[in-house]
Write an enzyme that holds these catalytic residues in place. Structure first.
Site, mmCIF file in Angstrom:
data_model
loop_
_atom_site.group_PDB
_atom_site.id
_atom_site.type_symbol
_atom_site.label_atom_id
_atom_site.label_comp_id
_atom_site.label_asym_id
_atom_site.label_seq_id
_atom_site.Cartn_x
_atom_site.Cartn_y
_atom_site.Cartn_z
ATOM 1 N N SER A 43 5.284 -5.467 0.075
ATOM 2 C CA SER A 43 3.909 -5.003 0.306
ATOM 3 C C SER A 43 3.012 -6.187 0.665
ATOM 4 O O SER A 43 1.895 -6.000 1.153
ATOM 5 C CB SER A 43 3.366 -4.292 -0.944
ATOM 6 O OG SER A 43 3.573 -5.082 -2.102
ATOM 7 N N GLU A 52 9.350 6.227 -5.636
ATOM 8 C CA GLU A 52 8.005 6.124 -5.049
ATOM 9 C C GLU A 52 7.581 7.447 -4.408
ATOM 10 O O GLU A 52 8.306 8.019 -3.574
ATOM 11 C CB GLU A 52 7.983 4.994 -3.998
ATOM 12 C CG GLU A 52 6.631 4.861 -3.310
ATOM 13 C CD GLU A 52 6.416 3.537 -2.600
ATOM 14 O OE1 GLU A 52 7.274 2.638 -2.705
ATOM 15 O OE2 GLU A 52 5.377 3.411 -1.938
#
Ligand code: KIV
Length: 263
Positions: free
Chosen positions: A46, A181
């Site tokens: 990320s 997720e």
């Protein structure tokens, strides 16, 4: 002081105590998270979005990951340190060995990779060679272009059954932890109950064994206003206060609340 190991996280699961994880990309934040009692620090890819300002994680390279893993490892004393294998750095088992070795030598204690069935031989071979593996299922951001956007996964009965089968398969292949997720909360709870290894949820409801958020999202500085994110700076006067509030909320099972979950 020695670092926590995966055995510690496994004990927390067996005691049904929730564990905490946040991402970090540099030494200063790693030290802050570690001192606040975060048990797992993830050097997530990320960083492509929150550090490099890109639209997805796809452009991140292993050179980027090694650099940030080294930085985080210098600031961290106690937390278990996981680093992401970035896009196409584990397309073959041989490539995965090289990339994982670079991350482990940079200070990671476990590597994370995204995907199910096609990765089973890679997970087994990394495990056999002494590299602990964290698998990642559901919304796997490196596949954003195949998904057609950042979309909740596992919503149909067939997709949910496939995710459960993939979760069992990565555990059987040797994975020691599993990130789930953006999947429905009841599915994540079912997978977490079914598996022996600890699960770590983001946008996956309160039923996973641990919770993870991207640091910049939970501090309210990334501009992301996704359903599953809570801004922990609200009502706090310091970064330290926000991180401690997150640890407390996860431990007390106050986060994630129903408004952060997908059905
Ligand atoms: O890259 C990352 O930060 C991650 C978390 C969102 C789990 O993979």
């Amino acid at each position: 002081m020695t670092r926590l190991t995966i055995s510690h996280i496994e004990k927390l699961k067996s005691r049904r105590e929730k564990f905490t994880c946040l991402t970090a990309y540099d030494a200063t934040f790693a030290a802050l998270l570690d001192k606040a009692g975060i048990e797992v620090i993830l050097v997530g890819d990320s960083l492509g979005m929150v550090i490099q300002g890109r639209d997805t994680t796809v452009p991140v390279t292993n050179v980027d990951m090694v650099y940030h893993t080294r930085c985080v490892a210098r600031g961290n004393k106690q937390a278990l340190l996981i680093a992401d294998l970035p896009y196409m750095s584990y397309a073959t088992p041989e490539q995965a060995f090289t990339s994982a070795a670079e991350l482990m030598q940079a200070g990671a204690q476990m590597v994370k990779l995204e995907g199910g069935e096609w990765l089973l031989p890679t997970i087994t071979r990394l495990t056999e060679r002494g590299v602990p593996v964290c698998a990642h299922l559901g919304l796997t951001p490196q596949s954003v272009d195949a998904f057609g956007g950042f979309r909740v996964q596992g919503r149909s009965e067939a997709a949910a059954l496939q995710l459960l089968a993939d979760a069992r398969a990565v555990e059987a292949a040797g994975a020691r932890m599993l990130v789930l997720e953006c999947i429905p909360a009841d599915l994540a709870a079912r997978i977490s109950d079914d598996l022996t290894i600890p699960t770590l949820g983001i946008g996956a409801g309160p039923g996973t064994d641990g919770q993870v958020l991207v640091l910049h999202d939970m501090l309210g500085i990334s501009g992301l206003s996704a359903r599953f994110v809570r801004n922990f700076m609200t009502g706090q006067e310091s970064l330290d206060g926000a991180i401690k509030a997150y640890v407390q909320a996860v431990k007390d099972e106050q986060f994630p609340a129903p408004e952060h979950c997908f059905e």
